[in-house]
Design an enzyme around this catalytic site. Structure first.
Site, mmCIF file in Angstrom:
data_model
loop_
_atom_site.group_PDB
_atom_site.id
_atom_site.type_symbol
_atom_site.label_atom_id
_atom_site.label_comp_id
_atom_site.label_asym_id
_atom_site.label_seq_id
_atom_site.Cartn_x
_atom_site.Cartn_y
_atom_site.Cartn_z
ATOM 1 N N ASP A 34 45.313 34.038 35.185
ATOM 2 C CA ASP A 34 46.066 33.850 36.303
ATOM 3 C C ASP A 34 47.181 35.005 36.509
ATOM 4 O OD1 ASP A 34 46.349 32.686 38.856
ATOM 5 O OD2 ASP A 34 47.331 31.155 38.171
ATOM 6 N N ASN A 82 37.622 29.336 44.550
ATOM 7 C CA ASN A 82 37.947 30.707 44.912
ATOM 8 C C ASN A 82 37.207 31.212 46.109
ATOM 9 O OD1 ASN A 82 38.685 31.751 41.359
ATOM 10 N ND2 ASN A 82 40.193 30.814 43.222
HETATM 11 C C1 IPE Z 1 42.505 29.451 38.462
HETATM 12 O O1 IPE Z 1 43.388 30.490 39.197
HETATM 13 C C2 IPE Z 1 40.931 30.232 38.701
HETATM 14 C C3 IPE Z 1 40.815 31.373 37.815
HETATM 15 C C4 IPE Z 1 41.460 31.903 37.163
HETATM 16 C C5 IPE Z 1 39.334 32.061 37.946
HETATM 17 P P1 IPE Z 1 43.590 30.113 40.743
HETATM 18 O O2 IPE Z 1 44.725 30.984 41.009
HETATM 19 O O3 IPE Z 1 42.419 29.975 41.482
HETATM 20 O O4 IPE Z 1 44.236 28.802 40.596
HETATM 21 P P2 IPE Z 1 45.327 27.732 41.641
HETATM 22 O O5 IPE Z 1 44.629 27.782 42.877
HETATM 23 O O6 IPE Z 1 46.458 28.633 41.871
HETATM 24 O O7 IPE Z 1 45.480 26.337 41.137
HETATM 25 C C1 IPE Z 2 43.505 35.157 38.750
HETATM 26 O O1 IPE Z 2 44.530 35.774 39.626
HETATM 27 C C2 IPE Z 2 42.066 35.697 39.352
HETATM 28 C C3 IPE Z 2 41.339 34.674 40.145
HETATM 29 C C4 IPE Z 2 41.587 33.601 40.263
HETATM 30 C C5 IPE Z 2 40.253 35.575 40.634
HETATM 31 P P1 IPE Z 2 44.911 35.415 41.046
HETATM 32 O O2 IPE Z 2 44.414 36.154 42.070
HETATM 33 O O3 IPE Z 2 44.841 34.004 41.215
HETATM 34 O O4 IPE Z 2 46.481 35.667 41.104
HETATM 35 P P2 IPE Z 2 47.710 34.766 41.621
HETATM 36 O O5 IPE Z 2 47.767 33.559 41.321
HETATM 37 O O6 IPE Z 2 47.521 35.071 43.202
HETATM 38 O O7 IPE Z 2 48.982 35.496 41.304
HETATM 39 MG MG MG Z 3 46.217 32.151 40.949
#
Ligand code: IPE
Ligand code: IPE
Ligand code: MG
Length: 241
Positions: free
Chosen positions: A15, A63
């Site tokens: 994340d 997602n």
């Molecule tokens: C969790 O991250 C999913 C992945 C790392 C693929 P998100 O960024 O989607 O999670 P939330 O929405 O902050 O809980």
């Molecule tokens: C994790 O990084 C990747 C996926 C969930 C695909 P994020 O895209 O969730 O990054 P933040 O949480 O917005 O920083």
């Molecule tokens: Mg995220």
């Protein structure tokens, strides 16, 4: 080489790509590109530190609700990443296991994944689990449906069902449970990831944003894990006996 208390299976909630991009005044997709580089580093670190199974949460069922252009860009990146990295997995004898409803992914990605799973299926030392279109709740629903199907055709007697037999219907049926779950970016939640399988996993929350995740942080997580006492409901005295 793995020390005796090295986790056998590490699962990572990768994340912070978006925040990394914002911090560097770049578009979100650039954060995801850098995130893909961190995936390569993590894979190498796992093998070098003797971690047999690494499972990466790459795309959750939730997602899909992101803006369309980000989802498309992520699928594009995933396709390119797989085309480039699958030969590398084969070369390094790493088995690929996909968990999630991958039939809902773009067809070209399904083909790549399916072929890679087939080609690598006999590698039995290291494996990479990729959680794609994954969610624990959909996994449980899919498992319940499969159990019902098996009971209907008389393959199993529902009264004999216990967790050990139930887990055979999860996407992770042939994978060990994670010993250590790492989440980067400082968030403190599981976001629908391996909820059943992590029942007794140790959890490590890293402040590092995923694109900055490196071997030093990987080792820090392992060191922290090694200092924990896993009691599985027992007392310290029982564990030490
Ligand atoms: C969790 O991250 C999913 C992945 C790392 C693929 P998100 O960024 O989607 O999670 P939330 O929405 O902050 O809980
Ligand atoms: C994790 O990084 C990747 C996926 C969930 C695909 P994020 O895209 O969730 O990054 P933040 O949480 O917005 O920083
Ligand atoms: Mg995220």
């Amino acid at each position: 080489m793995a020390a005796s208390n090295t986790p056998k299976h590490i699962a990572i909630i990768m994340d912070g790509n978006g925040r990394w991009a914002a911090k560097n005044k770049l578009p979100r997709i650039e954060g995801h590109r850098r995130g893909a580089e961190a995936v390569k580093r993590a894979l190498r670190a796992a093998q070098e530190n003797g971690v047999k199974t690494l499972t990466l949460y790459a795309f959750s069922v939730e997602n899909w609700n992101r803006p369309k252009d980000e989802v498309l860009a992520l699928m594009d990146l995933l396709e390119r990443f797989l085309s480039e990295q699958i030969p590398e997995l084969i070369k390094r004898k790493i088995r690929l296991r996909v968990i999630g409803r991958y039939r809902e992914l773009p067809e070209r990605i399904q083909t790549l994944l399916h072929e890679a799973e087939e080609t690598t299926k006999d590698y039995d030392e290291y494996s990479l689990g990729l959680a794609l279109n994954y969610g624990s709740r959909t996994e449980v629903v899919d498992a319940v449906r499969a159990v019902n199907q098996a009971a209907t055709v008389g393959q199993i007697d529902i009264n004999d069902l216990d967790y050990n037999s139930f887990r055979q219907y999860l996407y992770t049926r042939d994978m060990p449970d994670p010993d250590l779950v790492i989440r980067t970016s400082g968030e403190c939640r599981l976001s629908n990831f391996l909820l059943l399988q992590s029942a007794y996993a140790e959890i490590y929350l890293s402040k590092v944003l995923w694109p900055d995740f490196d071997e030093a942080e990987f080792k820090a997580a392992i060191a922290e894990y090694s200092s924990r006492e896993r009691r599985y409901g027992k007392t310290t005295e029982q564990i030490k006996a």
